[in-house]
Design an enzyme around this catalytic site. Sequence first.
Site, PDB file in Angstrom:
ATOM      1  N   HIS A 116      -3.793  -8.822   7.644  1.00  0.00           N
ATOM      2  CA  HIS A 116      -3.137  -8.981   6.348  1.00  0.00           C
ATOM      3  C   HIS A 116      -1.935  -8.058   6.135  1.00  0.00           C
ATOM      4  CE1 HIS A 116      -5.631  -5.577   4.832  1.00  0.00           C
ATOM      5  NE2 HIS A 116      -4.658  -5.431   3.956  1.00  0.00           N
ATOM      6  N   GLU A 120       3.880  -7.482   6.866  1.00  0.00           N
ATOM      7  CA  GLU A 120       4.589  -6.604   5.953  1.00  0.00           C
ATOM      8  C   GLU A 120       4.987  -5.282   6.622  1.00  0.00           C
ATOM      9  OE1 GLU A 120       3.536  -6.206   1.893  1.00  0.00           O
ATOM     10  OE2 GLU A 120       5.568  -5.426   1.995  1.00  0.00           O
ATOM     11  N   ASP A 121       4.071  -4.717   7.375  1.00  0.00           N
ATOM     12  CA  ASP A 121       4.262  -3.330   7.826  1.00  0.00           C
ATOM     13  C   ASP A 121       4.592  -3.165   9.303  1.00  0.00           C
ATOM     14  OD1 ASP A 121       3.651  -2.629   5.274  1.00  0.00           O
ATOM     15  OD2 ASP A 121       1.558  -2.123   5.680  1.00  0.00           O
ATOM     16  N   ASP A 298     -31.028   3.765 -19.188  1.00  0.00           N
ATOM     17  CA  ASP A 298     -31.256   2.703 -18.219  1.00  0.00           C
ATOM     18  C   ASP A 298     -32.693   2.229 -18.354  1.00  0.00           C
ATOM     19  OD1 ASP A 298     -30.833   0.966 -16.114  1.00  0.00           O
ATOM     20  OD2 ASP A 298     -31.255   2.462 -14.573  1.00  0.00           O
TER      21      ASP A 298
HETATM   22 MN    MN Z   1      -3.899  -3.697   2.799  1.00  0.00          MN
END
Ligand code: MN
Length: 602
Positions: A116, A120-121, A298
């Site tokens: 992912h 981009e990188d 709780d």
């Molecule tokens: Mn990421």
Amino acid sequence: MEEVSQVDVDAGRGAALGGALPTQPGELPLARRLRSLLTWPTTDNDPVAHLVRTHRGIHANADASVLRRAYTIADNMHRGQFRKSGEPYITHPLAVAEICAELGMDTTTLVAALLHDTVEDTRYTLQALAEDFGPEVAHLVDGVTKFDKAFYGKAAEAETVRKMIVAAGKDVRVLIIKLADRLHNMRTLGVRSAASRERIARKTQEVLVPLCDRLGIQTLKRELDDVVLLHLEPDEHARLARFVHDRPGWDGYLDDVVARARVALRRSRVDAEVAPRPRHLYSIWKDTVAGDHTAPYDLPRIVIVVDGPATDCYAALGAVHGLWRPVPGRFKDFIASPKNNLYRSLHTSVRGPQDRTVEVLIRTDEMHRSAEYGVAAHYRFPRAAGRAADRADELAWLRRVLDWEQETVDPTQFMESLRCDLAEAQIQVVADGRQVVLPAGASPVDLAYELGTERGDHCLAARINGRLAPLSSELEEGDVVEIFTESDAESGFEADAAPRGPRREWLGFVKSPHAQMQINRWFAEHTEPGISIADKVRLGRATIGLALRKHDRGLASDLPLLRLSEELGYPDLETMLVAVFDRTVEPDTVVRQLIDLVDHRQ
Ligand code: MN
């Protein structure tokens, strides 16, 4: 109190794996060559082993080789890059893929998660990715990349979320990868400055958590909730973690409750599984703060998952209420009236052993799956029955958001609508014989638009619980509402010859973004583009003239109009006529006052 939920997804595995990465000799061979070159040794050092095991545990026949190929390319492309924590960058996409695997996503999603950040990188291009892994993976990575690009810009937030929604509408897997990405980034926020931790945590809480909630992915939402609490209220988080970790007798008590419930269910011949259902820290914290408790608040809680149809849930409820006395006012039927995110369950509280209050959730297996995994359930349980219909329902909300997206040009305005729609407070009212969910504080106009655009545009009046009420009234939970429109001849509300359409002042009280959008749309369609003030004055005057004629009256001069405009506080006559044209004031109201003024003063 009705936090849906509670088995935590095992956290932090990705980070743990990071340290065990093998070092590879050689620098960046070509992506294409890698495919043929690589077979992965199955050793304990295999960084993908855990990912493959998790994925195969849910999808037994999944293709592991493509995951290894994707990992190898991502690893090579990110080589030499490091996270702020000092870990090799590849630990991040690997952890994101593992989160997706735990959700039960398909192989394509995991491959896209591993890759992912490459486009981009790194120097890996979308085209190369498409050639290596096919158009579907490329499409998912492209979707995720687009969010990130917008994310660091100026108009960042609004624009990012808008893109997320659009992408999710096309393929919800893009959104799931992005949520997993954010979850891992949140887990590893510790190394950032306090200010940026808080900023990121707040953004996550405002937009991503509610989005996750609407998509019904509770497993992810619980983790995001807790990690947000960790960054915003670190001391409280620590206090609650300590509290949950060492409370004497808690586990033994729950075991006892579960055992007794099992016996009661068996006696009633209800086939069901019973398990403790601990709350996540954020949920405990919320109840503690809301109830002003000094100690963490709780209650012991169990879940009963029946192996049968929804009617078995009521049989199970009967068995539980027969065993322990129910606490009055605590029974909720989210099967008959599902929440907006389609969560379904019965909730009740009983006086359990030792007279302690115990919360009980009852649901079918299918309800349980969709409560835990929401839209992701369709990937986790691809063969589950009733899939297509459920899916349509679950995505209905998303589709509606997409409609606004198309109608809203300004991302900030879109964002405002979204924030409002994601707001937690909602009420249910009854109209046309069915339950309708509206934002808290909604008016009959909101309801009318929810029932249909036509009903909204032409609504005239409302009856709330049998009594006539102004369109600006605030509806309350459980109200029974009737909406009357111009076409309801029998309603007794006299309609003008021409349909009137919405009033601008409605914009002052409607609560739902849907109604706002529809009203704005009406005015955009019904106002001539570029109409001049002079024209508005002329048309405003004509409108009053027409309305007067209905009363067999006319205007000999402007004098009465001038006086009325003063009396009503307008700076001049023109402004009042423009207001009449714009419908910020009703022509009928003006005319009635005009007649009063003329008849009583002259
Ligand atoms: Mn990421």
